[in-house]
Design a protein around this motif. Sequence first.
Motif, PDB file in Angstrom:
ATOM      1  N   ASP A  99      -7.363  -1.705  -4.794  1.00 49.91           N
ATOM      2  CA  ASP A  99      -8.787  -1.496  -5.050  1.00 49.91           C
ATOM      3  C   ASP A  99      -9.551  -2.702  -4.522  1.00 49.91           C
ATOM      4  N   GLY A 100     -10.106  -2.565  -3.323  1.00 51.59           N
ATOM      5  CA  GLY A 100     -10.813  -3.686  -2.714  1.00 51.59           C
ATOM      6  C   GLY A 100      -9.872  -4.839  -2.440  1.00 51.59           C
ATOM      7  N   SER A 101     -10.117  -5.961  -3.085  1.00 47.07           N
ATOM      8  CA  SER A 101      -9.266  -7.138  -2.880  1.00 47.07           C
ATOM      9  C   SER A 101      -8.058  -7.152  -3.803  1.00 47.07           C
ATOM     10  N   ASP A 123      -7.830  -7.565   0.771  1.00 50.91           N
ATOM     11  CA  ASP A 123      -8.749  -7.133   1.822  1.00 50.91           C
ATOM     12  C   ASP A 123      -8.858  -8.133   2.966  1.00 50.91           C
ATOM     13  N   GLU A 124      -8.056  -9.206   2.934  1.00 54.95           N
ATOM     14  CA  GLU A 124      -8.119 -10.234   3.963  1.00 54.95           C
ATOM     15  C   GLU A 124      -6.910 -10.136   4.893  1.00 54.95           C
ATOM     16  N   ARG A 161      -6.256 -10.899  -2.873  1.00 54.06           N
ATOM     17  CA  ARG A 161      -6.943 -11.042  -1.581  1.00 54.06           C
ATOM     18  C   ARG A 161      -6.419  -9.998  -0.599  1.00 54.06           C
ATOM     19  N   ARG A 170       0.814  -1.218   0.000  1.00 55.19           N
ATOM     20  CA  ARG A 170       0.000   0.000   0.000  1.00 55.19           C
ATOM     21  C   ARG A 170       0.849   1.270   0.000  1.00 55.19           C
TER      22      ARG A 170
END
Length: 428
Positions: A23-25, A357-358, A355, A17
């Motif tokens: 963008d989301g996942s 966002d996990e 993945r 990041r």
Amino acid sequence: MSASDTAKPAHGPDVARSIFAVDGSDLMVGGVAVRSIVEHVGRPTFLYDGGILRASYRALADALDGFAEIHYSVKANPAKAIIALFLSEGAGIEIASIGEYRAAIAAGAAPERILFAGPGKRRRELEEVIADGIGEIHVESHEEIERIEAIAAGLSLRVKISLRINPMAEAQAGAMRMGGKPTAFGFCEEDLDPVFAQLAQCRQLDFVGVHIYGGTQILDAEALLNQWRHGIRIAGDIAARLGRPLETIDLGGGLGIPYYAGETPLDLAAFKAGLPELSALLAADSNLAAARIVVEPGRFLTGPGGIYVAEVNAVKDVRGTLFVITDGGMHHHLAASGNLGQIIKRDYPIVAPARMDEAPSMAATIVGPLCTPLDTLARSALLPALKAGDLIAVLQSGAYGPSASPGNFLSHAPAAEVLVENGEVMIL
């Protein structure tokens, strides 16, 4: 920083990041989701974000603020499109082989904007670049001086050369020391009399400067400034002995990028703040005041903008260790495996790029398909619970990837290389 801190991997999602968009996942490269790119081009693959490469160049150019010219060191990543990108930003080129020279020419570099370094230049390499009008050759042995003089005489050409200097130990810094000890690189700072005597007999060579490269992968701004300060002192001493000004002072590269926990990026603001002192040193010496200052970064420009993507083939628990087996490995990315000079093997930051966002739920050893335990990309990667078909992405992978890896080992197919910028995907 403790030894245990440096052994821990940097947290991949945080590193991702800090460099790329998410963008989301999905981890995004050049405005496109990684999973979409690899569905199109296949995997394993190296993805390079052109916008990030340009941002790295511009940040360094801003920090240098006219102090030095930037010559991209092709060894970091010799892909023609990467070279062309830096040429479009205004970079010169530094090469260390005829293959790199030809790649630079094919990318649009002018021969006179190319510097040629390296301790073992062959005669046929020298013949080609001299005939083309290369800008400068940085000589590293007595035999090389003889060879260049003879080639230049045969072609009735004059050739600009600089001496690569192996500096004293106090100027060394970084993870890989390039001087201050017995080394194949350059001439020792304390043993230049025979070199000057030889050059005095050469009729085709224009001795115009010095090249000082004390170390690489430097993350401390003061250490880098100290290395360059020492290089300026060496240049001043040599110019005084010659009794005339130097045209070129090549201060090498050495700018590092963070790979591991506890490492922080080179502070460009602190680095920039120290440059006026170096400019004053140059201005105070009439033999150096008009010299062209050159720096030759590679890893710093390309490393952060690249990732290596592989697909999970299998996941298994072996005596309490969770192994994630992928279709990529050290044959594509030797540096990430730790087998490109690391004594203590440490993990590059790694993420699951589809993945994002996990939260991590497992610590995994990530290995490739090769029949050797050396084929290990990570030893304690914190990731979501992976399964066959998932993707992993090794960050900080834009430098020393395919060109520094044993690509023919076990005869697996090479990794693709892809440049992505403003949504446009270019297979290299």
